[in-house]
Enzyme design. Structure first.
Site, short mmCIF file in Angstrom:
data_model
loop_
_atom_site.label_atom_id
_atom_site.label_comp_id
_atom_site.label_asym_id
_atom_site.label_seq_id
_atom_site.Cartn_x
_atom_site.Cartn_y
_atom_site.Cartn_z
CG HIS A 1 -24.72 -24.90 -36.22
ND1 HIS A 1 -24.13 -25.92 -36.91
CD2 HIS A 1 -24.93 -23.91 -37.09
CE1 HIS A 1 -24.00 -25.54 -38.17
NE2 HIS A 1 -24.49 -24.33 -38.31
CG HIS B 1 -25.60 -18.07 -40.02
ND1 HIS B 1 -25.56 -18.79 -41.18
CD2 HIS B 1 -26.75 -17.35 -40.07
CE1 HIS B 1 -26.65 -18.51 -41.90
NE2 HIS B 1 -27.39 -17.64 -41.25
C1 LIG Z 1 -18.83 0.31 -51.52
C2 LIG Z 1 -17.48 0.08 -52.07
C3 LIG Z 1 -16.69 -0.94 -51.29
C4 LIG Z 1 -15.26 -0.54 -51.27
C5 LIG Z 1 -14.47 -1.40 -50.31
C6 LIG Z 1 -13.21 -0.72 -49.96
C7 LIG Z 1 -12.10 -1.34 -49.99
C8 LIG Z 1 -11.99 -2.75 -50.50
C9 LIG Z 1 -10.70 -3.34 -50.05
C10 LIG Z 1 -10.23 -4.46 -50.51
C11 LIG Z 1 -11.03 -5.25 -51.48
C12 LIG Z 1 -10.72 -6.70 -51.38
C13 LIG Z 1 -11.64 -7.57 -51.61
C14 LIG Z 1 -13.06 -7.14 -51.72
C15 LIG Z 1 -13.71 -7.76 -52.90
C16 LIG Z 1 -14.94 -8.09 -52.86
C17 LIG Z 1 -15.73 -8.01 -51.59
C18 LIG Z 1 -16.85 -9.00 -51.59
C19 LIG Z 1 -18.09 -8.47 -52.27
C20 LIG Z 1 -19.21 -9.29 -51.81
O1 LIG Z 1 -19.45 -9.29 -50.67
S1 LIG Z 1 -20.11 -10.14 -52.98
C21 LIG Z 1 -20.65 -11.59 -52.17
C22 LIG Z 1 -21.84 -11.44 -51.35
N1 LIG Z 1 -22.09 -12.72 -50.78
C23 LIG Z 1 -22.30 -12.87 -49.50
O2 LIG Z 1 -22.29 -11.93 -48.78
C24 LIG Z 1 -22.58 -14.30 -49.02
C25 LIG Z 1 -22.52 -14.38 -47.52
N2 LIG Z 1 -23.01 -15.66 -47.08
C26 LIG Z 1 -22.22 -16.65 -46.67
O3 LIG Z 1 -21.01 -16.53 -46.64
C27 LIG Z 1 -22.91 -17.95 -46.25
O4 LIG Z 1 -24.25 -17.93 -46.62
C28 LIG Z 1 -22.84 -18.14 -44.71
C29 LIG Z 1 -21.38 -18.37 -44.34
C30 LIG Z 1 -23.40 -16.96 -43.95
C31 LIG Z 1 -23.68 -19.36 -44.31
O5 LIG Z 1 -23.37 -20.44 -45.01
P1 LIG Z 1 -24.58 -21.47 -45.33
O6 LIG Z 1 -25.20 -21.89 -44.05
O7 LIG Z 1 -25.53 -20.75 -46.23
O8 LIG Z 1 -23.89 -22.62 -46.01
N1 A3P Z 2 -29.72 -16.44 -36.83
C1 A3P Z 2 -30.26 -17.27 -37.72
N2 A3P Z 2 -31.52 -17.04 -38.18
C2 A3P Z 2 -32.07 -17.88 -39.07
N3 A3P Z 2 -31.47 -18.99 -39.58
C3 A3P Z 2 -30.23 -19.25 -39.14
C4 A3P Z 2 -29.57 -18.42 -38.20
N4 A3P Z 2 -28.34 -18.95 -37.95
C5 A3P Z 2 -28.25 -20.07 -38.69
N5 A3P Z 2 -29.37 -20.25 -39.41
C6 A3P Z 2 -29.65 -21.35 -40.35
O1 A3P Z 2 -29.11 -22.55 -39.82
C7 A3P Z 2 -28.45 -23.30 -40.84
C8 A3P Z 2 -27.00 -23.48 -40.45
O2 A3P Z 2 -26.32 -22.25 -40.58
P1 A3P Z 2 -24.74 -22.09 -40.51
O3 A3P Z 2 -24.14 -23.43 -40.84
O4 A3P Z 2 -24.38 -21.04 -41.48
O5 A3P Z 2 -24.46 -21.65 -39.12
C9 A3P Z 2 -28.61 -22.51 -42.13
O6 A3P Z 2 -29.71 -23.06 -42.78
P2 A3P Z 2 -29.80 -23.16 -44.37
O7 A3P Z 2 -28.44 -23.58 -44.84
O8 A3P Z 2 -30.88 -24.16 -44.63
O9 A3P Z 2 -30.17 -21.77 -44.80
C10 A3P Z 2 -28.91 -21.11 -41.65
O10 A3P Z 2 -29.71 -20.36 -42.55
#
Ligand SMILES: CCCCC/C=C\C/C=C\C/C=C\C/C=C\CCCC(=O)SCCNC(=O)CCNC(=O)[C@H](O)C(C)(C)COP(=O)(O)O
Ligand code: A3P
Length: 310
Positions: free
Chosen positions: A288, A209
């Site tokens: 965290h 995050h």
């Molecule tokens: C509207 C048109 C857009 C035009 C853009 C203009 C120019 C583009 C220029 C270059 C392009 C180059 C690459 C772009 C290609 C694709 C972009 C990506 C598209 C997406 O975003 S799709 C994926 C969506 N997914 C997410 O957003 C996931 C985000 N979440 C996380 O990463 C994780 O959950 C976390 C890191 C926040 C937390 O991890 P966990 O705790 O859950 O393990």
């Molecule tokens: N601002 C926020 N509000 C709610 N949940 C959050 C948060 N920041 C972190 N978390 C939760 O805390 C966990 C660790 O997040 P991260 O590693 O991306 O920092 C994740 O849980 P989950 O993985 O169970 O969803 C995430 O969703």
């Protein structure tokens, strides 16, 4: 003749500010970035320290606040899809810049900002989604002793990567049931672990995050100031206010939305940055350890510093 007093002598605070300014210029020069980029990057340690202070002085907050829940809608629909929202807002912003006749040095700016976005998207992807298998953040977790524990036999997929847990970890004991077999693995990603209802435990887990929120905010803010300065920005916001009042007075909702999305996406950009900073503060208060939040920030700094070189 009486001695002449130096009325232009500077105030002591001005002297200090001057020193701070020189120091900032120094650091920015050494990092090969400009002062605005440095100032934006410095806001995150301030937010993290603020979060730690709130956590220390108001522990009760953490059991009562809506934002303590991982299921809060801003987390589920916005941060968890955070790169999608950043991409959308950036795309709309870029489109509006290309149509804005008041913006100078447009072509060069647009090309370099698309390259920067491609670079930071690659960094985000490698750090949090996939890096020749497990993403970098999960590799760090596993390399520092972490594993996915407490996977029950019925949830187990790819059993060749798992070993039977013939021990109990005190902190995780409440999740296990003595009658069942449980498995653990250090070869699967946090996402796979979650999908099998396992417990990601024991290693250093850099905050995804903090990484995503600070990297997105740095990118959006630096690109905003790439094309606008504080005067042109204020002028645009004032014009947005006038246009919005007119639209709403005449109940023109569709033209209002059209102007918001096509002419004034800077408003959406500022709203998204506000939400990202608010969610970042909440992450640092409730989720965290301080070190894991700083590790997330460290990797986002690396990605931003790389992008500033383009
Ligand atoms: C509207 C048109 C857009 C035009 C853009 C203009 C120019 C583009 C220029 C270059 C392009 C180059 C690459 C772009 C290609 C694709 C972009 C990506 C598209 C997406 O975003 S799709 C994926 C969506 N997914 C997410 O957003 C996931 C985000 N979440 C996380 O990463 C994780 O959950 C976390 C890191 C926040 C937390 O991890 P966990 O705790 O859950 O393990
Ligand atoms: N601002 C926020 N509000 C709610 N949940 C959050 C948060 N920041 C972190 N978390 C939760 O805390 C966990 C660790 O997040 P991260 O590693 O991306 O920092 C994740 O849980 P989950 O993985 O169970 O969803 C995430 O969703």
């Amino acid at each position: 003749m009486p001695p002449v007093t130096n009325i232009t002598q500077t105030h002591p605070i001005a002297g200090h500010l001057d020193m701070v300014n020189k120091r900032l210029n120094d650091i920015a020069r050494r990092l090969k970035i400009n002062k605005l980029e440095l100032l934006i990057m410095l806001t995150y340690p301030v937010i993290i320290i603020l979060g730690q202070l709130i956590w220390l002085v108001a522990p009760a907050e953490s059991s009562m606040n809506y934002f303590t829940s991982k299921k809060n809608i801003f987390n589920v629909y916005f941060v968890k899809q955070g790169w999608f929202w950043t991409t959308m807002v950036f795309g709309l912003f870029l489109f509006s810049v290309m149509r804005d006749s008041t913006v100078v040095r447009k072509q060069h700016g647009v090309i370099s900002c698309v390259k920067k976005f491609a670079l930071i998207t690659t960094c985000w992807f490698f750090f949090s989604q996939w890096f020749l298998g497990m993403p970098i953040m999960d590799r760090i977790f596993v390399l520092t002793g972490g594993s996915c524990y407490n996977v029950s036999a019925e949830k187990l997929k790819n059993s060749e990567y798992f070993k039977l847990m013939d021990f109990t970890i005190e902190d995780l004991a409440e999740f296990t049931n003595q009658d069942n077999d449980y498995y653990y693995s250090s070869s699967i990603s946090s996402r796979q672990c979650k999908s099998m209802r396992g417990r990601w435990y024991g290693g250093h887990d850099p905050s995804g995050h903090v990484f995503l929120l600070s990297l997105s905010t740095t990118f959006l803010m630096t690109q905003l100031f790439e094309f606008y300065n504080s005067i042109t920005l204020r002028k645009k916001l004032r014009q947005f206010k006038i246009d919005t009042e007119n639209h709403l007075k005449n109940r023109e909702f569709v033209p209002f939305l059209k102007s918001l999305f096509l002419d004034y996406p800077i408003v959406l950009l500022l709203m998204l940055v506000g939400l990202w900073l608010w969610m970042l503060l909440n992450t640092t208060i409730y989720f965290h350890s301080l070190l894991e939040n700083l590790a997330g920030l460290f990797f986002s700094y690396l990605a931003s510093l790389l992008s500033f070189q383009i």
